[in-house]
Design a protein around this motif. Structure first.
Motif, PDB file in Angstrom:
ATOM      1  N   ARG A  61       0.822  -1.213   0.000  1.00  0.00           N
ATOM      2  CA  ARG A  61       0.000   0.000   0.000  1.00  0.00           C
ATOM      3  C   ARG A  61       0.854   1.261   0.000  1.00  0.00           C
ATOM      4  NH1 ARG A  61      -4.666  -1.932   4.236  1.00  0.00           N
ATOM      5  NH2 ARG A  61      -5.835  -3.191   2.756  1.00  0.00           N
ATOM      6  N   GLU A  62       2.065   1.154   0.531  1.00  0.00           N
ATOM      7  CA  GLU A  62       2.947   2.317   0.544  1.00  0.00           C
ATOM      8  C   GLU A  62       3.514   2.622  -0.845  1.00  0.00           C
ATOM      9  OE1 GLU A  62       5.982   1.702   3.426  1.00  0.00           O
ATOM     10  OE2 GLU A  62       4.591   1.733   5.132  1.00  0.00           O
ATOM     11  N   VAL A  63       3.752   1.588  -1.648  1.00  0.00           N
ATOM     12  CA  VAL A  63       4.430   1.798  -2.928  1.00  0.00           C
ATOM     13  C   VAL A  63       3.513   1.670  -4.146  1.00  0.00           C
ATOM     14  CG1 VAL A  63       6.675   1.099  -2.018  1.00  0.00           C
ATOM     15  CG2 VAL A  63       5.175  -0.623  -3.058  1.00  0.00           C
ATOM     16  N   ARG A  64       2.278   1.216  -3.940  1.00  0.00           N
ATOM     17  CA  ARG A  64       1.342   1.097  -5.062  1.00  0.00           C
ATOM     18  C   ARG A  64       0.235   2.135  -4.909  1.00  0.00           C
ATOM     19  NH1 ARG A  64       0.864  -5.460  -6.075  1.00  0.00           N
ATOM     20  NH2 ARG A  64       3.117  -5.836  -5.951  1.00  0.00           N
ATOM     21  N   HIS A  65      -0.083   2.779  -6.004  1.00  0.00           N
ATOM     22  CA  HIS A  65      -1.062   3.867  -5.954  1.00  0.00           C
ATOM     23  C   HIS A  65      -2.130   3.654  -7.018  1.00  0.00           C
ATOM     24  CE1 HIS A  65       1.844   5.957  -3.416  1.00  0.00           C
ATOM     25  NE2 HIS A  65       2.772   5.587  -4.296  1.00  0.00           N
ATOM     26  N   GLU A  66      -3.359   3.960  -6.640  1.00  0.00           N
ATOM     27  CA  GLU A  66      -4.460   3.865  -7.584  1.00  0.00           C
ATOM     28  C   GLU A  66      -4.574   5.200  -8.313  1.00  0.00           C
ATOM     29  OE1 GLU A  66      -9.011   2.151  -7.617  1.00  0.00           O
ATOM     30  OE2 GLU A  66      -8.297   3.209  -5.847  1.00  0.00           O
ATOM     31  N   VAL A  67      -4.522   5.151  -9.642  1.00  0.00           N
ATOM     32  CA  VAL A  67      -4.604   6.374 -10.436  1.00  0.00           C
ATOM     33  C   VAL A  67      -5.708   6.214 -11.480  1.00  0.00           C
ATOM     34  CG1 VAL A  67      -2.159   6.919 -10.109  1.00  0.00           C
ATOM     35  CG2 VAL A  67      -2.875   5.607 -12.119  1.00  0.00           C
ATOM     36  N   ALA A  68      -6.101   7.326 -12.062  1.00  0.00           N
ATOM     37  CA  ALA A  68      -7.131   7.305 -13.102  1.00  0.00           C
ATOM     38  C   ALA A  68      -6.480   7.200 -14.464  1.00  0.00           C
ATOM     39  CB  ALA A  68      -7.981   8.566 -13.014  1.00  0.00           C
ATOM     40  N   GLY A  69      -6.971   6.256 -15.262  1.00  0.00           N
ATOM     41  CA  GLY A  69      -6.497   6.123 -16.634  1.00  0.00           C
ATOM     42  C   GLY A  69      -7.589   6.579 -17.588  1.00  0.00           C
TER      43      GLY A  69
END
Length: 201
Positions: A61-69
């Motif tokens: 959770r610290e190194v993975r991020h949810e982003v908008a594509g």
């Protein structure tokens, strides 16, 4: 369990052999180990596994991020996948050419799987990236980590039960071999002509 009952019955029986008592005691020790060591092993392994997996969840959770594509265009489907499990999972996703902005502010584009049944250009969807915008898998969640830990605990408990039962069977096998050896020795002492003793033949 018959050996446990036999332990009580054979206490004062004059026909009792030493190996009968040993076999009954081995069975009793095996039952006690299965009743005590198996659950302890399961809880210990499950707890350690859960702790390790939850630590992994926190790190992910610290190194993975949810982003908008954003969909640029739909990409043709890949060749048919012979594995029905993976192909059914992919049927719920579409391959698209998309662009997204990484957590560090850089813009990226590439072919990704989007959770869209029929994507159109401009559609938005969520995907996971690392800090530099490279697409990564969704981080493990707590429920999945707990399920994996429970399965590891059950597996450890079954393995310990199998080891105890295997050890018990090995000891009983050795006891039976000793009995056969003693019978052979007694048979040799009786002699090959035991049925004709005293007949003068």
């Amino acid at each position: 369990m018959r050996a446990l009952v036999g332990l009580w019955r054979w206490r004062h029986n004059p026909l009792r052999r030493k190996t009968d008592l040993v076999e009954a005691w081995v069975a009793l020790v095996a039952v006690l180990l299965i009743a005590v060591a198996v659950p302890l092993a399961g809880f210990a392994v499950g707890g350690l596994t859960r702790g390790a997996l939850l630590q992994s969840v926190r790190e992910q959770r610290e190194v993975r991020h949810e982003v908008a594509g954003t969909v640029i265009k739909k990409v043709s489907r890949p060749p048919v996948d012979p594995d029905p499990e993976t192909s059914s999972a992919r049927d719920r996703h579409s391959r698209v050419l998309a662009e997204w902005t990484a957590p560090d502010g850089t813009t990226h584009s590439g072919t990704v799987l989007a959770a869209l049944v029929s994507p159109d250009p401009g559609d938005r969807f969520r995907l996971w990236t690392d800090e530099h915008g490279q697409v990564v898998g969704r981080p493990l969640d707590d429920a999945t980590a707990s399920t994996h830990a429970a399965l590891a605990g059950i597996g450890a408990a079954v393995a310990v039960a199998g080891l105890v039962e295997g050890a018990r069977r090995l000891v009983v096998w050795r006891i039976v071999l000793q009995r056969y050896d003693r019978w052979d020795q007694a048979w040799e002492k009786a002699g090959p002509d035991w049925g004709r003793t005293g007949t003068g033949l």
